[in-house]
Design a protein around this motif. Structure first.
Motif, PDB file in Angstrom:
ATOM      1  N   PHE A  29      38.561  48.794 -36.863  1.00 20.23           N
ATOM      2  CA  PHE A  29      38.551  49.900 -36.103  1.00 20.23           C
ATOM      3  C   PHE A  29      39.164  49.581 -34.571  1.00 20.23           C
ATOM      4  CE2 PHE A  29      34.650  51.022 -38.255  1.00 20.23           C
ATOM      5  CZ  PHE A  29      35.460  51.795 -39.217  1.00 20.23           C
ATOM      6  N   GLN A  71      43.759  63.010 -29.412  1.00 17.07           N
ATOM      7  CA  GLN A  71      43.594  61.746 -30.125  1.00 17.07           C
ATOM      8  C   GLN A  71      44.037  60.439 -29.320  1.00 17.07           C
ATOM      9  OE1 GLN A  71      44.650  61.237 -34.077  1.00 17.07           O
ATOM     10  NE2 GLN A  71      44.389  63.591 -34.579  1.00 17.07           N
ATOM     11  N   CYS A 129      33.243  58.945 -31.873  1.00 14.41           N
ATOM     12  CA  CYS A 129      33.608  58.420 -33.276  1.00 14.41           C
ATOM     13  C   CYS A 129      33.609  59.224 -34.496  1.00 14.41           C
ATOM     14  CB  CYS A 129      33.289  57.012 -33.499  1.00 14.41           C
ATOM     15  SG  CYS A 129      34.143  55.822 -32.564  1.00 14.41           S
ATOM     16  N   TYR A 173      35.897  62.299 -33.945  1.00  9.49           N
ATOM     17  CA  TYR A 173      37.318  61.766 -34.046  1.00  9.49           C
ATOM     18  C   TYR A 173      37.690  61.614 -35.443  1.00  9.49           C
ATOM     19  CZ  TYR A 173      41.008  58.624 -34.755  1.00  9.49           C
ATOM     20  OH  TYR A 173      42.283  58.210 -35.155  1.00  9.49           O
ATOM     21  N   GLY A 174      36.654  60.808 -36.325  1.00  9.23           N
ATOM     22  CA  GLY A 174      36.936  60.470 -37.704  1.00  9.23           C
ATOM     23  C   GLY A 174      36.863  61.794 -38.505  1.00  9.23           C
ATOM     24  N   VAL A 203      40.143  63.749 -37.841  1.00  6.02           N
ATOM     25  CA  VAL A 203      41.507  63.191 -38.621  1.00  6.02           C
ATOM     26  C   VAL A 203      41.341  63.150 -39.893  1.00  6.02           C
ATOM     27  CG1 VAL A 203      42.779  60.977 -38.831  1.00  6.02           C
ATOM     28  CG2 VAL A 203      41.543  61.802 -36.501  1.00  6.02           C
ATOM     29  N   TYR A 252      45.504  56.621 -42.821  1.00  3.58           N
ATOM     30  CA  TYR A 252      44.837  57.536 -41.816  1.00  3.58           C
ATOM     31  C   TYR A 252      43.688  58.323 -42.224  1.00  3.58           C
ATOM     32  CZ  TYR A 252      48.917  55.378 -39.625  1.00  3.58           C
ATOM     33  OH  TYR A 252      49.895  54.180 -38.900  1.00  3.58           O
ATOM     34  N   PRO A 304      39.559  56.456 -40.760  1.00  2.00           N
ATOM     35  CA  PRO A 304      38.522  57.293 -40.052  1.00  2.00           C
ATOM     36  C   PRO A 304      37.252  57.658 -41.060  1.00  2.00           C
ATOM     37  CG  PRO A 304      40.896  58.169 -39.877  1.00  2.00           C
ATOM     38  CD  PRO A 304      40.862  57.083 -40.882  1.00  2.00           C
TER      39      PRO A 304
END
Length: 169
Positions: free
Chosen positions: A12, A75, A97, A100-101, A104, A135, A139
């Motif tokens: 990560f 991001q 996180c 974000y994950g 994405v 990608y 994530p």
């Protein structure tokens, strides 16, 4: 489990650090005027388009540009924050996180669908999908890593003592 989480955390951290120059020099070319990029960065992008048949980057449909815009202006700042948090092992990064994950991974579904199933995708669709696949996978792994424990780096890594005072570093 400790060795696996250490490997994942290293992955990560590398992902966040590597994503910074990639976003600034390559991906952002879909939303920032060409005059702001060095020639070698423009050449690198053109090489990628030609070599991997990336029809999304070469045509920049509006829906794709909107996702790249989010990458550049939402991001990108997060990559710096997340890299810091992983280096310093700060538990407060857990919820960011997960957000974000999930964000994405959600954006990667239409991108990968377009790459694999669109009539505009060329004969290099599988190669291109394999380039984009990390990608989605990284994530998703990040979401799982952060969702399974309340304190991903352990109880002593919040950066604060009880009572809200900073602990000595």
């Amino acid at each position: 489990m400790g060795a696996l989480t250490s490997v994942l955390d290293g992955l990560f951290l590398a992902y966040f650090i590597i994503h910074v120059p990639t976003t600034i020099l390559v991906d952002s070319q879909s939303v920032v005027p060409a005059q702001y990029f060095p020639g070698w960065a423009k050449d690198l992008l053109q090489w990628h388009i030609k070599t991997n048949g990336d029809h999304l980057v070469s045509t920049n449909p509006l829906w794709f540009v909107s996702m790249v815009f989010c990458e550049c202006f939402v991001q990108l700042p997060f990559f710096f924050v997340a890299a810091y948090a992983f280096i310093k092992r700060r538990n407060w990064i857990r919820i960011p996180c997960i957000i974000y994950g999930a964000h994405v991974a959600t954006t990667m579904v239409p991108i990968l669908t377009e790459i694999l199933f669109s009539p505009a995708a060329g004969p290099k669709r599988v190669t291109l999908a394999l380039i984009y696949l990390p990608y989605l996978i990284v994530p998703l792994l990040l979401v799982v890593r952060m969702a399974v424990v309340a304190q991903p780096f352990g109880p002593a890594s919040s950066g604060r003592k009880k009572g809200g005072k900073r602990k000595a570093q």
